[in-house]
Design a protein around this motif. Structure first.
Motif, PDB file in Angstrom:
ATOM      1  N   MET A  21       0.844  -1.187   0.000  1.00 58.14           N
ATOM      2  CA  MET A  21       0.000   0.000   0.000  1.00 58.14           C
ATOM      3  C   MET A  21       0.883   1.242   0.000  1.00 58.14           C
ATOM      4  N   LEU A  22       0.840   1.993  -1.091  1.00 57.79           N
ATOM      5  CA  LEU A  22       1.597   3.229  -1.154  1.00 57.79           C
ATOM      6  C   LEU A  22       0.942   4.308  -0.301  1.00 57.79           C
ATOM      7  N   ARG A  23      -0.381   4.267  -0.242  1.00 63.58           N
ATOM      8  CA  ARG A  23      -1.128   5.264   0.524  1.00 63.58           C
ATOM      9  C   ARG A  23      -2.154   4.531   1.392  1.00 63.58           C
ATOM     10  N   GLY A  24      -3.413   4.836   1.202  1.00 59.38           N
ATOM     11  CA  GLY A  24      -4.442   4.099   1.912  1.00 59.38           C
ATOM     12  C   GLY A  24      -4.646   4.550   3.346  1.00 59.38           C
ATOM     13  N   THR A  25      -5.440   3.779   4.088  1.00 57.74           N
ATOM     14  CA  THR A  25      -5.885   4.164   5.424  1.00 57.74           C
ATOM     15  C   THR A  25      -5.732   3.003   6.404  1.00 57.74           C
ATOM     16  N   LYS A  26      -5.843   3.347   7.682  1.00 52.54           N
ATOM     17  CA  LYS A  26      -5.848   2.319   8.728  1.00 52.54           C
ATOM     18  C   LYS A  26      -7.037   1.380   8.529  1.00 52.54           C
ATOM     19  N   GLU A  27      -8.187   1.947   8.165  1.00 47.44           N
ATOM     20  CA  GLU A  27      -9.397   1.134   7.981  1.00 47.44           C
ATOM     21  C   GLU A  27      -9.185   0.068   6.908  1.00 47.44           C
ATOM     22  N   GLN A  28      -8.529   0.430   5.826  1.00 47.93           N
ATOM     23  CA  GLN A  28      -8.255  -0.546   4.764  1.00 47.93           C
ATOM     24  C   GLN A  28      -7.354  -1.667   5.276  1.00 47.93           C
ATOM     25  N   ARG A  29      -6.388  -1.317   6.066  1.00 48.35           N
ATOM     26  CA  ARG A  29      -5.478  -2.317   6.614  1.00 48.35           C
ATOM     27  C   ARG A  29      -6.210  -3.251   7.584  1.00 48.35           C
ATOM     28  N   CYS A  30      -7.143  -2.704   8.325  1.00 47.86           N
ATOM     29  CA  CYS A  30      -7.947  -3.530   9.233  1.00 47.86           C
ATOM     30  C   CYS A  30      -8.812  -4.523   8.450  1.00 47.86           C
ATOM     31  N   MET A  31      -9.324  -4.100   7.298  1.00 49.36           N
ATOM     32  CA  MET A  31     -10.094  -5.008   6.434  1.00 49.36           C
ATOM     33  C   MET A  31      -9.231  -6.172   5.962  1.00 49.36           C
ATOM     34  N   ILE A  32      -7.978  -5.869   5.626  1.00 51.03           N
ATOM     35  CA  ILE A  32      -7.051  -6.916   5.175  1.00 51.03           C
ATOM     36  C   ILE A  32      -6.775  -7.894   6.309  1.00 51.03           C
ATOM     37  N   GLU A  33      -6.633  -7.382   7.517  1.00 53.64           N
ATOM     38  CA  GLU A  33      -6.387  -8.253   8.672  1.00 53.64           C
ATOM     39  C   GLU A  33      -7.544  -9.236   8.870  1.00 53.64           C
ATOM     40  N   LYS A  34      -8.776  -8.756   8.702  1.00 50.01           N
ATOM     41  CA  LYS A  34      -9.947  -9.647   8.829  1.00 50.01           C
ATOM     42  C   LYS A  34      -9.920 -10.727   7.746  1.00 50.01           C
ATOM     43  N   PHE A  35      -9.568 -10.319   6.524  1.00 51.99           N
ATOM     44  CA  PHE A  35      -9.498 -11.303   5.444  1.00 51.99           C
ATOM     45  C   PHE A  35      -8.414 -12.336   5.729  1.00 51.99           C
ATOM     46  N   ALA A  36      -7.269 -11.898   6.240  1.00 57.64           N
ATOM     47  CA  ALA A  36      -6.166 -12.810   6.540  1.00 57.64           C
ATOM     48  C   ALA A  36      -6.589 -13.866   7.567  1.00 57.64           C
TER      49      ALA A  36
ATOM     50  N   ASP B 172       1.033   1.316  10.210  1.00 54.43           N
ATOM     51  CA  ASP B 172       1.966   0.374   9.571  1.00 54.43           C
ATOM     52  C   ASP B 172       3.011  -0.161  10.541  1.00 54.43           C
ATOM     53  N   PHE B 173       3.281   0.552  11.642  1.00 50.44           N
ATOM     54  CA  PHE B 173       4.202   0.014  12.655  1.00 50.44           C
ATOM     55  C   PHE B 173       3.638  -1.258  13.282  1.00 50.44           C
ATOM     56  N   LYS B 174       2.313  -1.325  13.346  1.00 55.37           N
ATOM     57  CA  LYS B 174       1.651  -2.493  13.938  1.00 55.37           C
ATOM     58  C   LYS B 174       1.229  -3.514  12.881  1.00 55.37           C
ATOM     59  N   PHE B 175       0.936  -3.030  11.696  1.00 57.60           N
ATOM     60  CA  PHE B 175       0.292  -3.841  10.659  1.00 57.60           C
ATOM     61  C   PHE B 175       1.249  -4.891  10.079  1.00 57.60           C
ATOM     62  N   GLY B 176       0.740  -6.121   9.898  1.00 55.45           N
ATOM     63  CA  GLY B 176       1.491  -7.181   9.231  1.00 55.45           C
ATOM     64  C   GLY B 176       2.245  -8.073  10.187  1.00 55.45           C
ATOM     65  N   ASP B 177       2.424  -9.344   9.772  1.00 49.77           N
ATOM     66  CA  ASP B 177       3.175 -10.312  10.577  1.00 49.77           C
ATOM     67  C   ASP B 177       4.671 -10.225  10.300  1.00 49.77           C
ATOM     68  N   PHE B 178       5.017  -9.771   9.088  1.00 49.59           N
ATOM     69  CA  PHE B 178       6.432  -9.568   8.758  1.00 49.59           C
ATOM     70  C   PHE B 178       6.553  -8.313   7.909  1.00 49.59           C
ATOM     71  N   LYS B 179       7.405  -7.418   8.343  1.00 47.79           N
ATOM     72  CA  LYS B 179       7.630  -6.181   7.599  1.00 47.79           C
ATOM     73  C   LYS B 179       8.905  -6.329   6.774  1.00 47.79           C
ATOM     74  N   TYR B 180       8.718  -6.311   5.475  1.00 44.07           N
ATOM     75  CA  TYR B 180       9.835  -6.488   4.546  1.00 44.07           C
ATOM     76  C   TYR B 180      10.405  -5.097   4.251  1.00 44.07           C
ATOM     77  N   TRP B 181      11.229  -4.613   5.148  1.00 40.27           N
ATOM     78  CA  TRP B 181      11.721  -3.246   5.067  1.00 40.27           C
ATOM     79  C   TRP B 181      12.703  -3.020   3.925  1.00 40.27           C
ATOM     80  N   ASP B 182      13.585  -3.985   3.703  1.00 40.63           N
ATOM     81  CA  ASP B 182      14.793  -3.719   2.915  1.00 40.63           C
ATOM     82  C   ASP B 182      14.802  -4.351   1.529  1.00 40.63           C
ATOM     83  N   ALA B 183      13.645  -4.648   0.976  1.00 40.08           N
ATOM     84  CA  ALA B 183      13.591  -5.309  -0.332  1.00 40.08           C
ATOM     85  C   ALA B 183      14.120  -4.410  -1.441  1.00 40.08           C
ATOM     86  N   GLY B 184      14.888  -5.000  -2.358  1.00 44.97           N
ATOM     87  CA  GLY B 184      15.254  -4.322  -3.586  1.00 44.97           C
ATOM     88  C   GLY B 184      14.175  -4.548  -4.629  1.00 44.97           C
ATOM     89  N   PRO B 185      14.256  -3.909  -5.799  1.00 41.79           N
ATOM     90  CA  PRO B 185      13.240  -4.089  -6.841  1.00 41.79           C
ATOM     91  C   PRO B 185      13.056  -5.543  -7.283  1.00 41.79           C
TER      92      PRO B 185
END
Length: 381
Positions: free
Chosen positions: A225-240, A262-275
């Motif tokens: 998600m380049l932008r988006g909202t907390k609410e959208q992320r919460c919807m994804i969590e329910k789907f997961a 985003d500090f809380k969102f996700g089980d793994f944060k892939y911070w350092d990925a290259g293209p």
């Protein structure tokens, strides 16, 4: 023939990968040697780039961007890996050019290509900028490959400038049908063609060779998600939870639209990925949730069911909607929780998608070769 490309090649994963794709396609043509114009310094953290950002987006936003690229070690690692990829994979001109000095490139190159990305969007770049090739000498080859103009209309004054620029082109193309229609209305002919984004135009084998093995052994949902909202992320969590999958995410990709959740969102944060790792994490996902055009592209290439959230800005939306339309994919747009359930039920006919892509890929590749032949024959628009 030595060609130079004028595009955005450093802003994000999508910009870098579209630049790489066009580079690989052009250099596969016998007799062509292509490289990308260096218009803002080869390093992300360069003084020239700092000055350019201050001029274009202001001091406040520039400081904001610096923080979200270098303020934390994990973000510095991401910037390092993006820089590493561009250093190793992109052919960038040794000379650096600006709007004031770009005419000097005529001494080095026999032709110029502008695109892809939104380099023709008048809200982002001036219609007299280098991306319209007005600086090039009359004897040079000039064509566009899949730039996005990103607006529904322009003023008559702007149209006059665009007509003047394009009159000297040997070939004109756009990435979206809406852009093609607008350009054709401006120039008064049907010479502008709609072609695929470079990431779709190259054969999938280009990405297979580039793509590393997956770092993740268990099935997962990838969220970009380049932008988006907390609410959208919460919807994804329910789907997961519903499908019993972990979430992998890349947080804080666009500084101006940072969502602190985003500090809380996700089980793994892939911070350092290259293209290249960006492609890999999409390729190996069970589902993708995104508001990004290019993450949709790679989901399609690798047959990964994807859900698309609306992205702020009409230009951002049109390219995503247009992509689904030309590939005859039922809308994957998600506005609420019910939409996620509806999209989840829609199965994509990947065989049909691949057949459409194959046909449009041939058209797009042939467009480039026809333009080069027209130049050899001395034909302009």
């Amino acid at each position: 023939m030595k060609l130079a490309g004028l595009t955005w090649w450093r802003n994000n994963y999508g910009s870098i990968l579209q630049a790489y794709a066009l580079q690989e396609e052009l250099n596969s043509i016998p007799g062509i040697s292509y490289e990308i114009i260096n218009q803002y310094g080869k390093k992300i953290a360069s003084f020239d780039n700092l000055i350019d950002k201050i001029k274009t987006i202001g001091i406040k936003k520039t400081i904001q961007r610096i923080f979200w690229k270098f303020g934390m070690k994990k973000l510095r690692n991401r910037s390092f890996n993006i820089q590493k990829f561009t250093d190793e994979k992109l052919r960038i001109s040794s000379n650096q050019y600006s709007e004031d000095t770009i005419a000097q490139a005529n001494k080095k190159y026999e032709g110029f290509v502008c695109g892809s990305d939104q380099v023709w969007n008048p809200t982002l770049t001036d219609i007299n900028s280098m991306y319209w090739l007005g600086f090039s000498d009359d004897i040079k080859l000039r064509f566009s490959y899949a730039p996005s103009i990103g607006v529904d209309g322009v003023s008559e004054e702007e149209a006059k400038v665009i007509r003047k620029n394009l009159r000297r082109f040997h070939g004109v193309s756009c990435r979206e049908e809406t852009g093609t229609e607008l350009i054709n209305n401006i120039i008064g002919t049907n010479q502008c063609r709609t072609v695929l984004d470079p990431t779709l135009m190259v054969e999938k084998s280009v990405w297979d060779k580039l793509c590393p093995e997956s770092k993740f052994k268990e099935p997962y949902i990838f969220v970009y998600m380049l932008r988006g909202t907390k609410e959208q992320r919460c919807m994804i969590e329910k789907f997961a939870k519903k499908v019993n999958l972990k979430i992998i995410t890349m947080p804080f990709m666009e500084p101006e639209y940072a969502v602190w959740y985003d500090f809380k969102f996700g089980d793994f944060k892939y911070w350092d990925a290259g293209p290249d790792e960006f492609i890999s994490v999409i390729k190996n996902a069970s589902y993708v949730f995104t508001d990004s055009f290019h993450s949709s592209v790679f989901s399609i290439l690798y047959h990964v069911p994807f859900f698309t959230f609306p992205k702020v800005g009409k230009a951002q939306m049109s390219r995503i909607i247009n992509l689904q339309k030309i590939l005859n994919i039922d809308s994957r747009m998600v506005y609420n929780e019910n939409d996620i359930n509806c999209v989840f039920q829609k199965k994509i006919d990947w065989k049909s998608v691949d057949e459409i892509l194959d046909g449009k890929r041939i058209i797009s590749q042939q467009y480039i070769r026809k333009v080069i032949r027209k130049y050899d024959e001395g034909i302009c628009l």
